[in-house]
Scaffold this motif. Structure first.
Motif, PDB file in Angstrom:
ATOM      1  N   ASN A  76       0.822  -1.205   0.000  1.00 17.94           N
ATOM      2  CA  ASN A  76       0.000   0.000   0.000  1.00 17.94           C
ATOM      3  C   ASN A  76       0.861   1.261   0.000  1.00 17.94           C
ATOM      4  N   ASN A  77       1.901   1.280   0.800  1.00 18.28           N
ATOM      5  CA  ASN A  77       2.764   2.454   0.874  1.00 18.28           C
ATOM      6  C   ASN A  77       3.559   2.663  -0.409  1.00 18.28           C
ATOM      7  N   GLU A  78       3.792   1.605  -1.133  1.00 19.42           N
ATOM      8  CA  GLU A  78       4.624   1.700  -2.330  1.00 19.42           C
ATOM      9  C   GLU A  78       3.827   1.973  -3.602  1.00 19.42           C
ATOM     10  N   LEU A  79       2.508   1.928  -3.534  1.00 14.63           N
ATOM     11  CA  LEU A  79       1.700   2.214  -4.726  1.00 14.63           C
ATOM     12  C   LEU A  79       1.383   3.698  -4.892  1.00 14.63           C
ATOM     13  N   HIS A  80       1.900   4.524  -4.022  1.00 14.99           N
ATOM     14  CA  HIS A  80       1.581   5.947  -4.104  1.00 14.99           C
ATOM     15  C   HIS A  80       2.169   6.617  -5.337  1.00 14.99           C
ATOM     16  N   TYR A  81       3.048   5.932  -6.044  1.00 12.08           N
ATOM     17  CA  TYR A  81       3.536   6.477  -7.307  1.00 12.08           C
ATOM     18  C   TYR A  81       2.403   6.568  -8.329  1.00 12.08           C
ATOM     19  N   LEU A  82       1.303   5.829  -8.098  1.00 12.39           N
ATOM     20  CA  LEU A  82       0.154   5.881  -9.006  1.00 12.39           C
ATOM     21  C   LEU A  82      -0.540   7.242  -8.967  1.00 12.39           C
ATOM     22  N   ASN A  83      -0.352   8.006  -7.880  1.00 14.87           N
ATOM     23  CA  ASN A  83      -0.954   9.340  -7.795  1.00 14.87           C
ATOM     24  C   ASN A  83      -0.429  10.262  -8.890  1.00 14.87           C
ATOM     25  N   LYS A  84       0.779  10.024  -9.346  1.00 14.54           N
ATOM     26  CA  LYS A  84       1.392  10.873 -10.368  1.00 14.54           C
ATOM     27  C   LYS A  84       1.111  10.371 -11.785  1.00 14.54           C
ATOM     28  N   GLU A  85       0.432   9.257 -11.891  1.00 13.56           N
ATOM     29  CA  GLU A  85       0.139   8.653 -13.193  1.00 13.56           C
ATOM     30  C   GLU A  85      -0.978   9.434 -13.874  1.00 13.56           C
ATOM     31  N   ASP A  86      -0.684   9.999 -15.053  1.00 13.12           N
ATOM     32  CA  ASP A  86      -1.675  10.857 -15.718  1.00 13.12           C
ATOM     33  C   ASP A  86      -2.756  10.073 -16.452  1.00 13.12           C
ATOM     34  N   ARG A  87      -2.592   8.770 -16.631  1.00 11.03           N
ATOM     35  CA  ARG A  87      -3.639   7.956 -17.278  1.00 11.03           C
ATOM     36  C   ARG A  87      -4.752   7.582 -16.307  1.00 11.03           C
ATOM     37  N   LEU A  88      -4.488   7.697 -15.002  1.00  7.37           N
ATOM     38  CA  LEU A  88      -5.438   7.268 -13.972  1.00  7.37           C
ATOM     39  C   LEU A  88      -6.312   8.417 -13.491  1.00  7.37           C
ATOM     40  N   LEU A  89      -7.585   8.112 -13.245  1.00  7.38           N
ATOM     41  CA  LEU A  89      -8.470   9.051 -12.555  1.00  7.38           C
ATOM     42  C   LEU A  89      -8.420   8.797 -11.050  1.00  7.38           C
ATOM     43  N   ARG A  90      -8.550   7.529 -10.657  1.00  7.21           N
ATOM     44  CA  ARG A  90      -8.506   7.138  -9.244  1.00  7.21           C
ATOM     45  C   ARG A  90      -7.933   5.731  -9.138  1.00  7.21           C
ATOM     46  N   TRP A  91      -7.396   5.398  -7.952  1.00  4.25           N
ATOM     47  CA  TRP A  91      -6.998   4.024  -7.650  1.00  4.25           C
ATOM     48  C   TRP A  91      -7.322   3.755  -6.189  1.00  4.25           C
ATOM     49  N   LEU A  92      -7.557   2.481  -5.886  1.00  9.62           N
ATOM     50  CA  LEU A  92      -7.970   2.091  -4.539  1.00  9.62           C
ATOM     51  C   LEU A  92      -7.460   0.695  -4.256  1.00  9.62           C
ATOM     52  N   LEU A  93      -6.929   0.494  -3.063  1.00  6.05           N
ATOM     53  CA  LEU A  93      -6.464  -0.821  -2.640  1.00  6.05           C
ATOM     54  C   LEU A  93      -7.340  -1.265  -1.472  1.00  6.05           C
ATOM     55  N   VAL A  94      -8.020  -2.397  -1.631  1.00  5.31           N
ATOM     56  CA  VAL A  94      -8.960  -2.898  -0.620  1.00  5.31           C
ATOM     57  C   VAL A  94      -8.502  -4.275  -0.168  1.00  5.31           C
ATOM     58  N   LYS A  95      -8.435  -4.471   1.153  1.00  5.98           N
ATOM     59  CA  LYS A  95      -8.007  -5.754   1.709  1.00  5.98           C
ATOM     60  C   LYS A  95      -9.201  -6.689   1.833  1.00  5.98           C
ATOM     61  N   HIS A  96      -9.018  -7.938   1.399  1.00  2.00           N
ATOM     62  CA  HIS A  96     -10.052  -8.956   1.570  1.00  2.00           C
ATOM     63  C   HIS A  96     -10.109  -9.370   3.035  1.00  2.00           C
ATOM     64  N   ARG A  97     -11.286  -9.618   3.526  1.00 11.84           N
ATOM     65  CA  ARG A  97     -11.471 -10.131   4.878  1.00 11.84           C
ATOM     66  C   ARG A  97     -11.827 -11.609   4.800  1.00 11.84           C
ATOM     67  N   ASP A  98     -11.712 -12.305   5.942  1.00  7.66           N
ATOM     68  CA  ASP A  98     -12.079 -13.721   5.980  1.00  7.66           C
ATOM     69  C   ASP A  98     -13.587 -13.829   6.142  1.00  7.66           C
ATOM     70  N   ILE A  99     -14.291 -13.740   5.037  1.00  4.97           N
ATOM     71  CA  ILE A  99     -15.749 -13.796   5.037  1.00  4.97           C
ATOM     72  C   ILE A  99     -16.166 -15.064   4.320  1.00  4.97           C
ATOM     73  N   LYS A 100     -17.089 -15.794   4.939  1.00  7.80           N
ATOM     74  CA  LYS A 100     -17.592 -17.014   4.315  1.00  7.80           C
ATOM     75  C   LYS A 100     -19.022 -16.765   3.860  1.00  7.80           C
ATOM     76  N   PHE A 101     -19.382 -17.352   2.732  1.00  7.25           N
ATOM     77  CA  PHE A 101     -20.706 -17.177   2.162  1.00  7.25           C
ATOM     78  C   PHE A 101     -21.377 -18.534   1.993  1.00  7.25           C
ATOM     79  N   GLY A 102     -22.692 -18.527   2.015  1.00  7.64           N
ATOM     80  CA  GLY A 102     -23.477 -19.712   1.684  1.00  7.64           C
ATOM     81  C   GLY A 102     -23.185 -20.897   2.566  1.00  7.64           C
ATOM     82  N   PHE A 103     -22.949 -22.062   1.942  1.00  7.43           N
ATOM     83  CA  PHE A 103     -22.747 -23.299   2.679  1.00  7.43           C
ATOM     84  C   PHE A 103     -21.419 -23.312   3.421  1.00  7.43           C
ATOM     85  N   ASP A 104     -20.452 -22.516   2.990  1.00  6.55           N
ATOM     86  CA  ASP A 104     -19.183 -22.432   3.716  1.00  6.55           C
ATOM     87  C   ASP A 104     -19.409 -21.874   5.115  1.00  6.55           C
TER      88      ASP A 104
END
Length: 153
Positions: A76-104
């Motif tokens: 996460n700390n090392e992706l901040h170079y993406l802020n200077k990228e002129d092709r990007l409008l926005r970027w976001l890094l989201v962490k997955h949680r241990d979530i179980k769905f359905g029969f799991d």
């Protein structure tokens, strides 16, 4: 290593080659951290809820990409170079949680299916009870009509 989703919203006029170049740059960064790129999805051009203002104008559309990566949390700390990228409008890094769905969530045994079917039948029974409660409200209006008739006489 935890699993992350890296969402990239690119400007709508960016060509596929430039988009893949940016994805490759992020992918190489992940590999340098001993990470793994597990999934890559392109959602195509999406309409935005509001305009994103950049130096070259305001954008109401963007090309959405999702990269699922397994990498150390320091990425996460090392992706901040993406802020200077002129092709990007926005970027976001989201962490997955241990979530179980359905029969799991219920377990691997066959009792899980029985529990789920009980829940579904209980859900419909509650809706029927709520409908019966609505019929009681009609009596309130009848008393008001009787009072109105008394006032008119």
């Amino acid at each position: 290593m935890p699993l992350y989703d890296c969402m990239l919203l690119l400007k709508p006029h960016v060509k596929k080659e430039a988009m893949m170049d940016l994805v490759a740059k992020v992918g190489k960064h992940v590999y340098r951290k001993n990470g793994v790129l597990t999934d890559l999805k392109s959602f195509g051009t999406v309409q935005l809820g509001y305009g994103i203002k950049k130096l070259d104008g305001r954008y109401y559309q963007g090309q959405l990409m999702q990269m699922t990566v397994m990498t150390p949390p320091s990425l996460n700390n090392e992706l901040h170079y993406l802020n200077k990228e002129d092709r990007l409008l926005r970027w976001l890094l989201v962490k997955h949680r241990d979530i179980k769905f359905g029969f799991d969530l219920l377990g691997e045994d066959d009792d899980g299916k029985a529990e789920l079917s009980k829940f579904r039948s209980n859900m419909y029974e509650e809706e029927e009870e709520e409908e019966d409660d609505d019929d009681d409200d009609d009596n309130e209006y009848n008393t008001n009509e009787a009072e109105t008739n008394k006032l008119e006489s």
